[in-house]
Design an enzyme around this catalytic site. Structure first.
Site: not given
Ligand code: FES
Ligand code: HEM
Lengths: 426, 195
Positions: B160
Site C-alpha cells: 500500500h
Molecule cells: S503498506 Fe500496507 S502492508 Fe505495507
C-alpha cells in the site's frame, strides 16, 4: 412445579421473557432441567447417565485440543503425540485426560447399561430408549478404536490391521472391501488420514444419538428401583434442585476416580507397546485390545471359524437390542424377581470372565474357558431370560413408589400431599 | 455445568420465598449454599480451562528455536541480508558512512514515529530490523540491489506504498510505526544473537 401446575409463573426477568416468547429455550430448560418431574426414589445407580454425558463432553473438549497439535501422517503421527506429551504446554494433561477419559466413558456406560438390565429399564414403554442406548454403545466402540490407531504405536498399527482384516471374512468381496477401507494394500497413510477424519466425526454422531435418547427418555421419564411407574405427584420430585445436586455429587465422586488415574496412574489402562512407533514388519508378541473391548474379543476368538467369529462378536452387542422382547416378564425391577436377579449376577460374572480371558494368550485352558463363557453369554439371552420370564414366581410389587418408600422407611405413606414437605424433612 | 446454570434459573422455589419470609427478607441458608457452590464451581471451571488455553501458546520446542546467531563478517559495507528468526524475516544491513550520516542528521521532531537513529542501532554501521511493514504485514522491498528503495532511500512497501528511510523509520504512506527492532545483542565484534 410445572407438572402439577401447568400455568407456571412467567419469568420475572423481562429479557428472558422477551426471548422466551420468540424462542422458548427458557421454558424448555425449566420443563426439562428445572421442574422436570422425576421419580423420587432414584438411587445412585441413576447417576451414570449424566456421568456418561459429562465424559463425552470431556472427550470432545480434550480431543479438539489434541487435534490442534496432532498430525495425521504416518511420518509425523507418533512424533506429534510425543511432542504433545513433552513440549506442548499441559499437553501431557490433555492427552492423559483423553486417554483415561475413554476408559471412564466406557466404565460409566457399562454401569449404566447393567443398571438398565437389572431394573428392567428396557421394557415397555422404553424399548426405543433402550435401543438408542445400545446404538450409542455400538458407535462408541469404533470411535475408541479409531482413536487408539491415531497414536500410531505398535499396538495402534496392529490393532488396525487385525480389526480391518475382519472384513476379509466376508465371502468373495472381503478382499476388495478391505482394500477400500485401507485406501491401499495395507494399513498405511491413507488409512490413518481417514481414521482421523472419522474419529473427529463420530463423537458428534454420538451427540446426535444422545439427543434422541434423551428425547425418548423425557417422553416416559426415568424408570426407578421399584419398576413401578409414578402414579401421581406424591411419587415424583422436581429435577432441580434434588437431582441436580445428586448428579453433581456423582460428578465429584467420578472426578476423584478419573483424575486419580490421570495424575497417579495415567498408563494404567494402556499397553506399554504403544510407546513403540508402528513398525509394519514386526508384530508385537501379543495384541490386546483396550479393556473395554476384551469380552467381545474373547467371543471372536472362541469361535474357530473366521466369518462365524466375526458375526458372533457383533451379535454379542446386537443381541441387547432384542432384550425387550426376550424378557416377557410383566415385572420390571429385579428387586421383585429373585430368579432373574440371580441370573443377572451370574451374567455379570460371565462378562467379567469373558473380559479376563480376552487378556490371556490364545492357548489352553483359556480357549476352552472362552468357549464356555461365550456359550453362556448367548444362552443367558436366548434361553435363560425367556425361560425365567415365563416360569418365575415374582414377589408382590408395591402399589406405588410412595407406598414403597414409606414401607422402607417404616411409616405410613403420605398421599395427595405435595412431596415437598417430606423432602425438606429428609 | 448445565446443572449450575439451571440452579440460577430455577431459584424461585416456592418454599424458598416462604423461608425468606421467615428470616425477615434476609438471605436463606439455601441462598448462601447456592452462591458458595456457584462461586466454587466458577473458580474450578476457570482453573480447569487454564491448561487448555495454555496448550495453545508456543510449545517448548517452538520456544527452543527462538534464538538465532548470525555471523556478520561476510557482509560487505552497503550489502544487506535477510535471515529468518521466529518465522519472521530480519533485515540486516551493513550501512555506508553516507547512510549513517543521513540517518543521524534527520530532524527527529518531524517524524511520524519520532525516534533518533541512535535508539535503533547498537553499532551505527549495523542496522538490524524486523522486515515486516507495520501497516498490514507485507515485506518491504529494498534488500536486493535493484529493488526500489522508496522516496527516502531505505525501503518501500509495495502493498500500500509505505516509504521507510535509511534507519527504517516510516516517512510516507499508511504505515503507523517504524520497522520494529528485534531483541538482539553482539556476542563478539561480528556476531549477533537474536532473541
Ligand atoms: S503498506 Fe500496507 S502492508 Fe505495507
Ligand atoms: C466419543 C468420544 C471419544 C472417544 C471414546 C475417544 C477415544 C480415543 C482413544 C481411546 C484414543 C487413544 C488414546 C491414547 O492411547 O493416546 C484417542 C486418541 C485421539 N483422539 Fe479421541 N476419542 C473421542 C473423541 C475425540 C474427539 C471429539 C476428538 C477431536 C478431534 C479426538 C481426537 C483425538 C486425537 C487427535 C487422538 C490422538 C492423540 C492421542 O492419542 O493422544 N477424540 N481417542
Amino acid at each position: 412445579m410445572t407438572a402439577h401446575n401447568p400455568a407456571s409463573p412467567p419469568f420475572r426477568n423481562p429479557v428472558i421473557r422477551w426471548v422466551d416468547y420468540r424462542l422458548p429455550v427458557f421454558t424448555f430448560m425449566r420443563d426439562h432441567l428445572g421442574d422436570y418431574q422425576t421419580p423420587k426414589n432414584l438411587s445412585y445407580m441413576w447417576n451414570f447417565g449424566s456421568l456418561a454425558g459429562i465424559a463425552l463432553v470431556v472427550m470432545i473438549l480434550t480431543g479438539i485440543f489434541l487435534a490442534m497439535h496432532y498430525q495425521p501422517n504416518v511420518n509425523g503421527a507418533f512424533a506429534s503425540v510425543e511432542r504433545i506429551m513433552r513440549d506442548v504446554n499441559y499437553g501431557w494433561l490433555i492427552r492423559y485426560l483423553h486417554m483415561n477419559g475413554a476408559s471412564m466413558f466406557f466404565l460409566v456406560v457399562y454401569l449404566h447399561t447393567f443398571r438398565g438390565l437389572y431394573y428392567g429399564s428396557y421394557k415397555a414403554p422404553r424399548e426405543v430408549l433402550w435401543m438408542l442406548g445400545v446404538l450409542i454403545l455400538f458407535t462408541m466402540m469404533p470411535t475408541a478404536f479409531l482413536g487408539y490407531v491415531l497414536v500410531w504405536g505398535q499396538q495402534s498399527f496392529w490393532a488396525a490391521t487385525v480389526i480391518t482384516s475382519m472384513v476379509t471374512a466376508v465371502p468373495f468381496v472381503g478382499e476388495p472391501i478391505v482394500e477400500w477401507l485401507w485406501g491401499g494394500f495395507a494399513v498405511d497413510n491413507p488409512t490413518l488420514n481417514r481414521f482421523f477424519a472419522l474419529h473427529y466425526l463420530m463423537p458428534f454422531v454420538i451427540v446426535g444419538i444422545i439427543a434422541i435418547h434423551l428425547w425418548a427418555l423425557h417422553m416416559h421419564r426415568s424408570n426407578n428401583p421399584t419398576g413401578v411407574e409414578p402414579k401421581g405427584p406424591e411419587d415424583t420430585i422436581a429435577f432441580h434442585p434434588y437431582f441436580t445436586v445428586k448428579d453433581l455429587l456423582g460428578v465429584a465422586a467420578f472426578l476423584i476416580v478419573y483424575l486419580g488415574f490421570v495424575f497417579f496412574a495415567p498408563n494404567f489402562f494402556t499397553e506399554p507397546d504403544n510407546y513403540i512407533p508402528a513398525d509394519p514388519l514386526v508384530t508385537p508378541h501379543q495384541i490386546v485390545p483396550e479393556w473395554y473391548l476384551l469380552p467381545f474379543y474373547t467371543v471372536l476368538r472362541a469361535i474357530p471359524h473366521k466369518l462365524t467369529g466375526v458375526i458372533a462378536m457383533v451379535a454379542a452387542i446386537a443381541i441387547l437390542f432384542l432384550m425387550p422382547w426376550l424378557d416377557r416378564s410383566p415385572v420390571k425391577s429385579a428387586r421383585f424377581r429373585p430368579l432373574y436377579r440371580m441370573f443377572f449376577w451370574i451374567f455379570l460374572l460371565d462378562c467379567l470372565i469373558l473380559g479376563y480371558l480376552g487378556a490371556q494368550t490364545a492357548e489352553e485352558p483359556y480357549v476352552t474357558a472362552g468357549q464356555i463363557a461365550t456359550f453362556y453369554y448367548f444362552a443367558h439371552f436366548l434361553i435363560i431370560v425367556p425361560a425365567v420370564s415365563r416360569f418365575e414366581k415374582t414377589k408382590p410389587v408395591p402399589e406405588s413408589i410412595s407406598v414403597d418408600v414409606a414401607a422402607r422407611e417404616g411409616r405410613r405413606p403420605r398421599r395427595g400431599v405435595g412431596t415437598k414437605k417430606k423432602e425438606e424433612v429428609a | 455445568m448445565v446443572n449450575v446454570n439451571s440452579a440460577t434459573l430455577a431459584g424461585a422455589e416456592p418454599s424458598d420465598s416462604r423461608e425468606r419470609e421467615k428470616t425477615g427478607g434476609e438471605g436463606t441458608r439455601r441462598d448462601f449454599l447456592l452462591l458458595a457452590a456457584t462461586a466454587v464451581g466458577a473458580v474450578g471451571a476457570g482453573l480447569a480451562a487454564w491448561p487448555f488455553i495454555s496448550s495453545m501458546r508456543p510449545a517448548a520446542d517452538t520456544l527452543a528455536e527462538a534464538t538465532l546467531e548470525v555471523d556478520l563478517s561476510p557482509i560487505e559495507t552497503g550489502q544487506a541480508i535477510t535471515v529468518v528468526w521466529r518465522k519472521k524475516p530480519v533485515f540486516i544491513r551493513h550501512r555506508t558512512a553516507d547512510e549513517i550520516q543521513k540517518a543521524e542528521s534527520q530532524n527527529v521532531a518531524e517524524l511520524r514515529d519520532p525516534q533518533p537513529d541512535s535508539e535503533r542501532v547498537k553499532k551505527p554501521e549495523w542496522l538490524v530490523m524486523i522486515g515486516i511493514c507495520t501497516h498490514l504485514g507485507c515485506i518491504p522491498l529494498g534488500q536486493q540491489p535493484n529493488d526500489p528503495t522508496g522516496n527516502y532511500g531505505g525501503w518501500f512497501c509495495p502493498c500500500h506504498g509505505s516509504h521507510y528511510d535509511e534507519s527504517g523509520r516510516i516517512r510516507q504512506g499508511p504505515a503507523p510505526r517504524n520497522l520494529a527492532i528485534p531483541q538482539y545483542e553482539f556476542i563478539d565484534d561480528t556476531t549477533i544473537r537474536l532473541g
